[in-house]
Design a protein around this motif. Structure first.
Motif, PDB file in Angstrom:
ATOM      1  N   ARG A 110      46.221  34.325  23.398  1.00 26.58           N
ATOM      2  CA  ARG A 110      44.859  34.453  23.978  1.00 26.58           C
ATOM      3  C   ARG A 110      44.831  35.363  25.212  1.00 26.58           C
ATOM      4  N   CYS A 111      46.025  35.653  25.761  1.00 26.78           N
ATOM      5  CA  CYS A 111      46.079  36.488  26.966  1.00 26.78           C
ATOM      6  C   CYS A 111      45.685  37.914  26.623  1.00 26.78           C
ATOM      7  N   MET A 112      44.849  38.502  27.488  1.00 24.54           N
ATOM      8  CA  MET A 112      44.317  39.851  27.221  1.00 24.54           C
ATOM      9  C   MET A 112      45.147  40.949  27.890  1.00 24.54           C
ATOM     10  N   ASP A 113      46.240  40.555  28.605  1.00 26.64           N
ATOM     11  CA  ASP A 113      47.050  41.528  29.337  1.00 26.64           C
ATOM     12  C   ASP A 113      46.132  42.438  30.167  1.00 26.64           C
ATOM     13  N   CYS A 114      45.367  41.802  31.011  1.00 26.22           N
ATOM     14  CA  CYS A 114      44.334  42.530  31.778  1.00 26.22           C
ATOM     15  C   CYS A 114      44.919  43.671  32.609  1.00 26.22           C
ATOM     16  N   GLY A 115      44.166  44.746  32.702  1.00 25.15           N
ATOM     17  CA  GLY A 115      44.563  45.871  33.554  1.00 25.15           C
ATOM     18  C   GLY A 115      44.740  45.402  34.986  1.00 25.15           C
ATOM     19  N   PHE A 163      44.083  39.125  37.378  1.00 21.58           N
ATOM     20  CA  PHE A 163      43.758  38.284  38.532  1.00 21.58           C
ATOM     21  C   PHE A 163      44.643  37.039  38.584  1.00 21.58           C
ATOM     22  N   CYS A 164      45.111  36.583  37.411  1.00 21.10           N
ATOM     23  CA  CYS A 164      45.988  35.402  37.354  1.00 21.10           C
ATOM     24  C   CYS A 164      47.237  35.600  38.206  1.00 21.10           C
ATOM     25  N   HIS A 165      47.684  36.821  38.345  1.00 19.09           N
ATOM     26  CA  HIS A 165      49.027  37.102  38.850  1.00 19.09           C
ATOM     27  C   HIS A 165      49.056  37.402  40.349  1.00 19.09           C
ATOM     28  N   SER A 180      41.581  31.808  37.924  1.00 23.27           N
ATOM     29  CA  SER A 180      41.308  33.236  38.111  1.00 23.27           C
ATOM     30  C   SER A 180      41.478  34.041  36.837  1.00 23.27           C
ATOM     31  N   CYS A 181      41.856  33.393  35.748  1.00 23.73           N
ATOM     32  CA  CYS A 181      42.098  34.097  34.481  1.00 23.73           C
ATOM     33  C   CYS A 181      40.795  34.743  33.998  1.00 23.73           C
ATOM     34  N   THR A 182      40.882  35.981  33.571  1.00 24.62           N
ATOM     35  CA  THR A 182      39.676  36.718  33.163  1.00 24.62           C
ATOM     36  C   THR A 182      38.982  36.056  31.968  1.00 24.62           C
TER      37      THR A 182
HETATM   38  S1  SF4 Z   1      43.924  36.984  33.762  1.00 28.83           S
HETATM   39 FE1  SF4 Z   1      46.136  36.907  33.269  1.00 28.83          FE
HETATM   40  S2  SF4 Z   1      46.414  35.160  31.823  1.00 28.83           S
HETATM   41 FE2  SF4 Z   1      44.192  35.632  31.931  1.00 28.83          FE
HETATM   42  S3  SF4 Z   1      43.904  37.031  30.233  1.00 28.83           S
HETATM   43 FE3  SF4 Z   1      44.222  38.355  32.016  1.00 28.83          FE
HETATM   44  S4  SF4 Z   1      46.459  38.758  32.054  1.00 28.83           S
HETATM   45 FE4  SF4 Z   1      46.117  37.052  30.583  1.00 28.83          FE
END
Ligand code: SF4
Ligand SMILES: Cc1cc2nc3c(=O)[nH]c(=O)nc-3n(C[C@H](O)[C@H](O)[C@H](O)COP(=O)(O)OP(=O)(O)OC[C@H]3O[C@@H](n4cnc5c(N)ncnc54)[C@H](O)[C@@H]3O)c2cc1C
Length: 492
Positions: free
Chosen positions: A45-50, A53-55, A113-115
């Motif tokens: 389900r993780c979108m590997d966001c650009g 915010f999770c990190h 904070s996950c997108t």
């Molecule tokens: S915020 Fe982090 S855990 Fe959530 S979808 Fe984006 S990369 Fe994946």
């Protein structure tokens, strides 16, 4: 990236827990091992966001948003989805010394904070973290890493909570000789005596301490610095000292009748319960909730842990008073993503109380007015009034009593869980460090106190907080200590 369409295809799957009535029969962890296919779906389900915010841990309105230790979350989500657990473990250990603690008890600001949270429920990051580290131990991938070179520098750490342990781990790996002083009979700080076994099994803490010992860290237990050994002796024996003494000075009630027999600080109760579980003798009379009407004053997590403990001791009834109104079911406009959501949740303790008694034990907007005891000085009842939260002319939040809402509650045991004032000051004064607002005066990111060679990290510097912040500060402070000892540093 896991699966490009994963967040569209799979719903969030919540942590699988043992059944509340079942788990009340023992003190084992209340969560189950999560199935691998479920964890892979969550990784997908993780979108590997650009911009993940999770990190990135920052503080918004005083609360963490995103992971304070910068866990490489999108990377290990992807690796778990692909079944590459060993690689996921390697990534996880780059930023977190003790994922077995955070994976169990962190409130997971990363998930808030996950997108994905913008359009639905977040990725279950915490469950994935726990599964990676548990698999690491199960498969024997976690082995002692004994440094092959020593620098000849000696560091003393006062306090063995997560801040002290993280600093010790980092400095030991950098080749320094580390000694941890702890006044309790066991290492771990609040990981050991504070957080109950059903949230964090003490074998899990002990396993890590054993590993740290094997790696060369010396633990000196039952030794209170400032009493059993002086600050001068430490300063003479060590090149640097880090104060990680926590912020365990409990806030007390200033109420008529406070001295009644049967009113206890929450921490004394929780510590005793864990000691009994570990077959360790307690010097004071044992506080047992069996057959008693119990009231917890204070609506926070420490209070929830008292509820769960009293339930396991087979209390007759349990109520928890909170000062604030019930939280909303969804975020308010003042609490938007990526802040940590401030919403109503059913913590493990409340699920258990509801299963046992058919109702949630929480009472909201309650102010205790007085404690009444019988003619023998034994606690008999609490007198309360309902409060209304409003704001004064300057816009500050104030609480007003609601006339006619007085109530009397029969009680045999009361636990005071209204928070912590800050660090315990005697040891800090003994070192001569500056104190500000009951905390050591040292800057975040620098950790140096006004005393040469003495640093401070964790709750003693920040005030009562979270394990993840303690780990962050311990790691970061270790880097500063290494830098000051060596002129450069190898630590992240
Ligand atoms: S915020 Fe982090 S855990 Fe959530 S979808 Fe984006 S990369 Fe994946
Ligand atoms: C009941 C309870 C439940 C909690 N649950 C959670 C949770 O679920 N999740 C979460 O993230 N956080 C939780 N927290 C908060 C978290 O435990 C703390 O923020 C964290 O442990 C702080 O780490 P620390 O190393 O700074 O201090 P601590 O863990 O407080 O450790 C300080 C250590 O220093 C020792 N010490 C103090 N003075 C001396 C001295 N003079 N000489 C020798 N040793 C000394 C103490 O004995 C103690 O072992 C909880 C806190 C409490 C009280």
């Amino acid at each position: 990236m896991g699966k490009p369409t994963g967040f569209l295809e799979y719903p969030r799957e919540e942590t699988i827990e043992r059944k509340p009535l079942q788990r009340l029969k023992d003190w084992k962890e209340y969560t189950k091992k999560q199935p691998e296919d479920m964890l892979k779906r969550q990784g997908a389900r993780c979108m590997d966001c650009g911009t993940p915010f999770c990190h990135i841990g920052i503080e918004i309105n005083g609360a963490a948003a995103g992971c304070p230790i910068g866990n490489l979350i999108p990377e290990w989500n992807d690796l778990v989805y692909r079944g590459k657990w060993k690689e996921a473990l390697d990534r996880l250990l780059k930023t977190n010394n003790f994922p077995e603690f955070t994976g169990r008890v962190c409130p997971a600001p990363c998930e808030g904070s996950c997108t994905v949270e913008l359009a639905g429920p977040a990725v279950t990051i915490k469950n994935i973290e726990k599964a990676i580290i548990d698999k690491g131990f199960e498969n024997g991938w976690i082995q002692p890493r004994i440094p092959n070179k020593r620098t000849g520098k000696k560091v003393a750490i006062v306090g063995s909570g997560p801040a002290g342990l993280a600093a010790a781990d980092q400095l030991n790996q950098a080749g320094h000789s580390v000694t941890v002083y702890e006044r309790a009979d066991k290492a771990g700080g609040l990981l050991t005596y504070g957080i109950p076994n059903m949230k964090l099994d003490k074998d899990v803490v002990e396993r890590r301490i054993k590993l740290l010992r094997q790696e060369g860290i010396d633990f000196i237990l039952n030794t209170e610095v400032g009493k059993d050994i002086t600050s001068e002796e430490l300063k003479n024996q060590f090149d640097s000292i880090i104060l990680c003494t926590g912020a365990q000075k409990q806030r007390d009630l200033t109420l008529p009748g406070r001295e009644a027999e049967g009113v206890h600080f929450a921490m004394n109760y929780l510590t005793q319960a864990t000691k009994r579980l570990l077959n360790i003798e307690v010097s004071e009379p044992f506080i047992d909730a069996e057959g008693k009407n119990v009231i917890v004053i204070g609506g926070g997590d420490t209070g929830a842990d008292c509820v769960a403990t009293a339930l396991r001791q087979k209390c007759k009834s349990i109520v928890q008073f909170g000062k604030h109104p019930k939280l909303p079911d969804v975020r308010s406009d003042a609490n938007m993503w990526p802040e940590q959501p401030n919403i109503f949740t059913m913590d493990y303790a409340y699920e258990e109380a509801t299963a046992q008694y058919g109702h949630d034990p929480r009472e909201y907007s309650v102010q205790t007015k007085k404690i009444v005891s019988d003619h023998n000085g034994r606690l008999k009842e609490l007198h309360t009034i309902q409060m209304k939260r409003t704001s004064d002319d300057a816009g500050n939040m104030v609480f007003e009593e609601i006339p006619g809402s007085e109530k009397v509650w029969p009680a045999d045991l009361v636990f005071v869980a209204i928070g912590f004032e800050g660090a315990e000051l005697p040891v800090l004064k003994e070192f001569g460090v500056e104190i500000n607002n009951n905390k050591v005066n040292a800057k975040h990111g620098d950790y140096r106190t006004n005393v040469d060679g003495v640093f401070a990290a964790g709750d003693s510097r920040r005030g009562q907080s979270l394990i993840v912040w303690a780990i962050q500060e311990g790691r970061d402070c270790a880097r500063q200590v290494d830098l000051s000892l060596m002129g450069s540093t190898v630590l992240p």
